[in-house]
Design a protein around this motif. Structure first.
Motif, PDB file in Angstrom:
ATOM      1  N   ASN A   1      -2.914   4.219  10.153  1.00 41.23           N
ATOM      2  CA  ASN A   1      -1.925   3.232  10.154  1.00 41.23           C
ATOM      3  C   ASN A   1      -0.819   3.435  10.927  1.00 41.23           C
ATOM      4  OD1 ASN A   1      -3.321   2.019   7.583  1.00 41.23           O
ATOM      5  ND2 ASN A   1      -3.147   3.938   6.876  1.00 41.23           N
TER       6      ASN A   1
ATOM      7  N   PHE B   1       2.490  15.355   4.833  1.00 40.77           N
ATOM      8  CA  PHE B   1       2.835  14.472   5.977  1.00 40.77           C
ATOM      9  C   PHE B   1       1.718  13.477   6.356  1.00 40.77           C
ATOM     10  CE2 PHE B   1       6.081  17.837   5.890  1.00 40.77           C
ATOM     11  CZ  PHE B   1       7.029  16.982   5.781  1.00 40.77           C
TER      12      PHE B   1
ATOM     13  N   ILE C   1      -7.854  14.224  -1.053  1.00 43.10           N
ATOM     14  CA  ILE C   1      -7.505  12.660  -1.055  1.00 43.10           C
ATOM     15  C   ILE C   1      -8.684  12.081  -1.931  1.00 43.10           C
ATOM     16  CG2 ILE C   1      -7.158  10.454   0.206  1.00 43.10           C
ATOM     17  CD1 ILE C   1      -5.565  12.236   2.412  1.00 43.10           C
TER      18      ILE C   1
ATOM     19  N   ARG D   1       0.880  -1.303   0.012  1.00 45.20           N
ATOM     20  CA  ARG D   1       0.080  -0.132   0.144  1.00 45.20           C
ATOM     21  C   ARG D   1       0.744   1.074  -0.047  1.00 45.20           C
ATOM     22  NH1 ARG D   1      -1.505   3.600   3.737  1.00 45.20           N
ATOM     23  NH2 ARG D   1      -0.315   2.265   5.521  1.00 45.20           N
TER      24      ARG D   1
ATOM     25  N   GLU E   1      16.618  13.662  -4.462  1.00 46.31           N
ATOM     26  CA  GLU E   1      15.417  14.961  -3.928  1.00 46.31           C
ATOM     27  C   GLU E   1      16.412  15.992  -3.190  1.00 46.31           C
ATOM     28  OE1 GLU E   1      12.669  14.024  -4.724  1.00 46.31           O
ATOM     29  OE2 GLU E   1      11.707  12.279  -3.476  1.00 46.31           O
TER      30      GLU E   1
ATOM     31  N   LYS F   1      15.027  16.845 -14.090  1.00 43.49           N
ATOM     32  CA  LYS F   1      14.424  16.659 -12.594  1.00 43.49           C
ATOM     33  C   LYS F   1      13.087  15.948 -12.615  1.00 43.49           C
ATOM     34  CE  LYS F   1      12.282  19.002  -8.742  1.00 43.49           C
ATOM     35  NZ  LYS F   1      10.966  18.364  -8.289  1.00 43.49           N
TER      36      LYS F   1
ATOM     37  N   SER G   1      -0.269  11.013  -3.679  1.00 45.83           N
ATOM     38  CA  SER G   1      -0.117  12.301  -2.835  1.00 45.83           C
ATOM     39  C   SER G   1      -0.994  13.493  -3.114  1.00 45.83           C
ATOM     40  CB  SER G   1       1.549  12.757  -2.696  1.00 45.83           C
ATOM     41  OG  SER G   1       1.537  13.735  -1.885  1.00 45.83           O
ATOM     42  N   SER G   2      -1.561  13.763  -2.271  1.00 41.15           N
ATOM     43  CA  SER G   2      -2.457  14.944  -2.173  1.00 41.15           C
ATOM     44  C   SER G   2      -1.836  16.128  -2.973  1.00 41.15           C
ATOM     45  CB  SER G   2      -3.019  15.496  -0.867  1.00 41.15           C
ATOM     46  OG  SER G   2      -1.900  15.772   0.035  1.00 41.15           O
TER      47      SER G   2
ATOM     48  N   VAL H   1       8.326  20.812  -1.858  1.00 43.01           N
ATOM     49  CA  VAL H   1       7.728  19.594  -2.069  1.00 43.01           C
ATOM     50  C   VAL H   1       8.863  18.502  -1.713  1.00 43.01           C
ATOM     51  CG1 VAL H   1       6.228  18.015  -3.512  1.00 43.01           C
ATOM     52  CG2 VAL H   1       5.772  20.303  -3.125  1.00 43.01           C
TER      53      VAL H   1
ATOM     54  N   ALA I   1       9.401  15.947   1.255  1.00 43.44           N
ATOM     55  CA  ALA I   1       9.789  14.445   0.764  1.00 43.44           C
ATOM     56  C   ALA I   1      11.050  14.286   1.488  1.00 43.44           C
ATOM     57  CB  ALA I   1       9.720  14.429  -0.865  1.00 43.44           C
TER      58      ALA I   1
ATOM     59  N   LYS J   1      -4.160   5.259  -3.956  1.00 47.31           N
ATOM     60  CA  LYS J   1      -4.103   6.873  -3.837  1.00 47.31           C
ATOM     61  C   LYS J   1      -2.668   7.384  -4.293  1.00 47.31           C
ATOM     62  CE  LYS J   1      -6.634   7.260   0.203  1.00 47.31           C
ATOM     63  NZ  LYS J   1      -7.188   5.961   0.968  1.00 47.31           N
TER      64      LYS J   1
HETATM   65  C1  LIG Z   1       2.991   9.639   5.472  1.00 49.23           C
HETATM   66  C2  LIG Z   1       2.301   8.850   4.773  1.00 49.23           C
HETATM   67  C3  LIG Z   1       1.953   9.686   3.338  1.00 49.23           C
HETATM   68  C4  LIG Z   1       0.812   8.586   5.061  1.00 49.23           C
HETATM   69  O1  LIG Z   1       1.169   7.613   6.354  1.00 49.23           O
HETATM   70  P1  LIG Z   1       0.168   6.189   6.529  1.00 49.23           P
HETATM   71  O2  LIG Z   1       0.644   5.670   7.654  1.00 49.23           O
HETATM   72  O3  LIG Z   1       0.425   5.484   5.204  1.00 49.23           O
HETATM   73  O4  LIG Z   1      -1.287   6.827   6.497  1.00 49.23           O
HETATM   74  P2  LIG Z   1      -2.051   7.443   7.441  1.00 49.23           P
HETATM   75  O5  LIG Z   1      -2.834   6.455   8.365  1.00 49.23           O
HETATM   76  O6  LIG Z   1      -1.288   8.697   8.255  1.00 49.23           O
HETATM   77  O7  LIG Z   1      -3.183   8.124   6.707  1.00 49.23           O
HETATM   78  C5  LIG Z   1      -4.390   7.588   6.461  1.00 49.23           C
HETATM   79  C6  LIG Z   1      -5.046   7.509   5.095  1.00 49.23           C
HETATM   80  O8  LIG Z   1      -4.801   8.787   4.103  1.00 49.23           O
HETATM   81  C7  LIG Z   1      -3.586   8.573   3.393  1.00 49.23           C
HETATM   82  N1  LIG Z   1      -2.853   9.621   3.070  1.00 49.23           N
HETATM   83  C8  LIG Z   1      -2.103  10.403   4.184  1.00 49.23           C
HETATM   84  N2  LIG Z   1      -1.597  11.254   3.673  1.00 49.23           N
HETATM   85  C9  LIG Z   1      -1.841  11.494   2.340  1.00 49.23           C
HETATM   86  C10 LIG Z   1      -1.511  12.478   1.377  1.00 49.23           C
HETATM   87  N3  LIG Z   1      -0.946  13.480   1.870  1.00 49.23           N
HETATM   88  N4  LIG Z   1      -2.205  12.460   0.275  1.00 49.23           N
HETATM   89  C11 LIG Z   1      -2.779  11.272  -0.060  1.00 49.23           C
HETATM   90  N5  LIG Z   1      -3.153  10.349   0.924  1.00 49.23           N
HETATM   91  C12 LIG Z   1      -2.619  10.523   2.061  1.00 49.23           C
HETATM   92  C13 LIG Z   1      -2.950   7.215   3.606  1.00 49.23           C
HETATM   93  O9  LIG Z   1      -2.654   6.672   2.495  1.00 49.23           O
HETATM   94  C14 LIG Z   1      -4.102   6.391   4.199  1.00 49.23           C
HETATM   95  O10 LIG Z   1      -4.763   5.856   3.489  1.00 49.23           O
HETATM   96  P3  LIG Z   1      -5.079   4.342   3.189  1.00 49.23           P
HETATM   97  O11 LIG Z   1      -5.059   3.653   4.273  1.00 49.23           O
HETATM   98  O12 LIG Z   1      -4.105   4.011   2.262  1.00 49.23           O
HETATM   99  O13 LIG Z   1      -6.448   3.985   2.181  1.00 49.23           O
HETATM  100  C15 LIG Z   1       3.254   7.522   4.430  1.00 49.23           C
HETATM  101  O14 LIG Z   1       2.253   6.688   3.740  1.00 49.23           O
HETATM  102  C16 LIG Z   1       4.579   7.564   3.883  1.00 49.23           C
HETATM  103  O15 LIG Z   1       5.541   8.108   4.534  1.00 49.23           O
HETATM  104  N6  LIG Z   1       4.629   7.371   2.484  1.00 49.23           N
HETATM  105  C17 LIG Z   1       5.678   7.439   1.798  1.00 49.23           C
HETATM  106  C18 LIG Z   1       6.093   8.810   1.306  1.00 49.23           C
HETATM  107  C19 LIG Z   1       5.203   9.241   0.042  1.00 49.23           C
HETATM  108  O16 LIG Z   1       4.354   8.443  -0.330  1.00 49.23           O
HETATM  109  N7  LIG Z   1       5.625  10.252  -0.610  1.00 49.23           N
HETATM  110  C20 LIG Z   1       4.671  10.881  -1.714  1.00 49.23           C
HETATM  111  C21 LIG Z   1       5.191  12.175  -2.092  1.00 49.23           C
HETATM  112  S1  LIG Z   1       6.707  11.797  -3.241  1.00 49.23           S
HETATM  113  C22 LIG Z   1       7.473  13.243  -3.452  1.00 49.23           C
HETATM  114  O17 LIG Z   1       6.847  14.022  -3.137  1.00 49.23           O
HETATM  115  C23 LIG Z   1       8.474  13.234  -4.464  1.00 49.23           C
HETATM  116  C24 LIG Z   1       8.303  14.379  -5.352  1.00 49.23           C
HETATM  117  C25 LIG Z   1       8.650  15.867  -5.094  1.00 49.23           C
HETATM  118  C26 LIG Z   1       8.385  16.576  -6.250  1.00 49.23           C
HETATM  119  C27 LIG Z   1       7.881  16.340  -7.357  1.00 49.23           C
HETATM  120  C28 LIG Z   1       7.535  14.949  -7.680  1.00 49.23           C
HETATM  121  C29 LIG Z   1       7.858  14.136  -6.873  1.00 49.23           C
END
Ligand SMILES: CC(C)(COP(=O)(O)OP(=O)(O)OC[C@H]1O[C@@H](n2cnc3c(N)ncnc32)[C@H](O)[C@@H]1OP(=O)(O)O)[C@@H](O)C(=O)NCCC(=O)NCCSC(=O)Cc1ccccc1
Length: 325
Positions: A216, A207, A280, A45, A167, A80, A117-118, A137, A141, A115
């Motif tokens: 989660n 975040f 989201i 996920r 990054e 980039k 990222s928002s 951003v 990240a 999903k």
């Molecule tokens: C912190 C979090 C994002 C969420 O923590 P978790 O423990 O997983 O969840 P939690 O229980 O806190 O939330 C409940 C529900 O809400 C969802 N949700 C939460 N927040 C968001 C959101 N903001 N947007 C959308 N959905 C969100 C979450 O999935 C969960 O839904 P589910 O249960 O799945 O249905 C974690 O998954 C993580 O660290 N991911 C890895 C990093 C990553 O993916 N980075 C992406 C950016 S890469 C980048 O930027 C590089 C770049 C730069 C420039 C240009 C281009 C590219």
């Protein structure tokens, strides 16, 4: 630990014990190790959502490649955006080590079952947005992903090392772009401030929800997939960004933002969590546009996938014939 037990079989006690001991010793779980189903599902996920974010994340800045103000800025932006495609691919590969199928993950994204990222559902209105995306951003990240280099799942943690290096470079290019604009005309400084005003709160939302509404986090932290809570990382980002904003000469749009000497951190206002949930769920300003573009890119790329599959089949048939001969 390598075992022949399938993930569905009820875990004989010693497999669970070995898994728990590996986690508590801060060692890595590797693809062939036994792992609880929930651990595998959580990783798929999170990694898939992360991969989708990188791929959809190419769009907001990608719109400026043809409109970049100089050849140098165009070349930098091109590189980039290509890096982001690369990050998506490493991450899909990491998800595949867990038994996920890349084509299936893409279908899930396209059908709205997974999903991304928002943050990538907001429009890029001026070239200053390219700089602010790099600064905020990519900065967010980095805060989120540097701890993931110590995530308990080996292939994810290792993919993060290279991604984080890139990054960091992206963040610096964004900041350098903004420094250049701030040394320019009044109109350019206004563009930078306007972009900062629009991207600040959505960047804090990257975040995730606050800790008390993050379903989660507790389990992911117990499994050491996540190393810090959403709120801890958000605080780290604010503390890192405030001095950078001062140096740049812009104001962050939060009247409650101030240093709290007692806590040793900045206090800051509350992001609009209803807005995060709305985005989201698909109600952000650009959700439809981003998904439509992703769908049409997928359809337009069908012939490439078909050609690659046909080529691979031919190679395999040739290799088999060679082995028989
Ligand atoms: C912190 C979090 C994002 C969420 O923590 P978790 O423990 O997983 O969840 P939690 O229980 O806190 O939330 C409940 C529900 O809400 C969802 N949700 C939460 N927040 C968001 C959101 N903001 N947007 C959308 N959905 C969100 C979450 O999935 C969960 O839904 P589910 O249960 O799945 O249905 C974690 O998954 C993580 O660290 N991911 C890895 C990093 C990553 O993916 N980075 C992406 C950016 S890469 C980048 O930027 C590089 C770049 C730069 C420039 C240009 C281009 C590219």
């Amino acid at each position: 630990m390598t075992t022949s037990h399938s993930a569905e079989a009820p875990p004989p006690g010693h497999l669970q014990e070995h898994f728990d001991a590996t986690i508590s010793r801060d060692q890595r779980i590797e693809p062939r190790d036994w792992m609880p189903d929930g651990y595998r599902k959580t990783l798929v996920r999170q990694i898939a959502q992360h991969a989708h974010s990188e791929i959809i994340g190419m769009q907001p800045e990608g719109e400026w490649i043809t409109k970049a103000p100089s050849l140098r800025r165009k070349a930098i932006l091109f590189a980039k955006v290509q890096d982001e495609a690369g990050h998506g691919l490493y991450l899909y590969s990491a998800a595949e080590t867990l038994g996920a199928d890349r084509a299936d993950l893409t279908d899930r994204l396209i059908e709205g079952r997974q999903k991304y990222s928002s943050i990538f559902n907001y429009p890029t209105m001026s070239f200053a947005d390219v700089g602010v995306i790099g600064w905020f951003v990519d900065g967010a990240a980095i805060c989120n992903q540097v701890p993931l280099c110590r995530s308990s799942y080996g292939p994810y943690a290792r993919a993060m090392v290279r991604i984080c290096k890139e990054e960091s470079f992206h963040q610096r290019q964004g900041y350098e772009l903004l420094m250049t604009m701030m040394r320019g005309t009044e109109a350019q400084r206004d563009m930078v401030q306007d972009a900062v005003n629009r991207w600040w709160w959505p960047s804090l939302m990257m975040f995730g929800p606050p800790d008390d509404s993050s379903p989660n986090s507790a389990q992911s932290m117990a499994w050491k997939i996540k190393r810090h809570s959403n709120d801890e990382l958000r605080q780290r980002f604010v503390d890192m960004t405030v001095p950078q904003a001062e140096k740049l000469g812009v104001t962050l749009p939060d009247p409650e933002l101030r240093w709290n000497a007692e806590r040793g951190h900045h206090d800051f206002g509350t992001p609009d969590w209803d807005e995060l949930m709305r985005v989201i769920k698909g109600g952000g300003p650009c959700n439809d546009q981003r998904m439509q573009r992703r769908r049409s890119a997928h359809e337009e790329g069908a012939w490439v996938r078909e050609a690659a599959t046909a080529h691979a089949a031919k190679q395999a048939a040739r290799a088999e014939k060679g082995a028989v001969a």
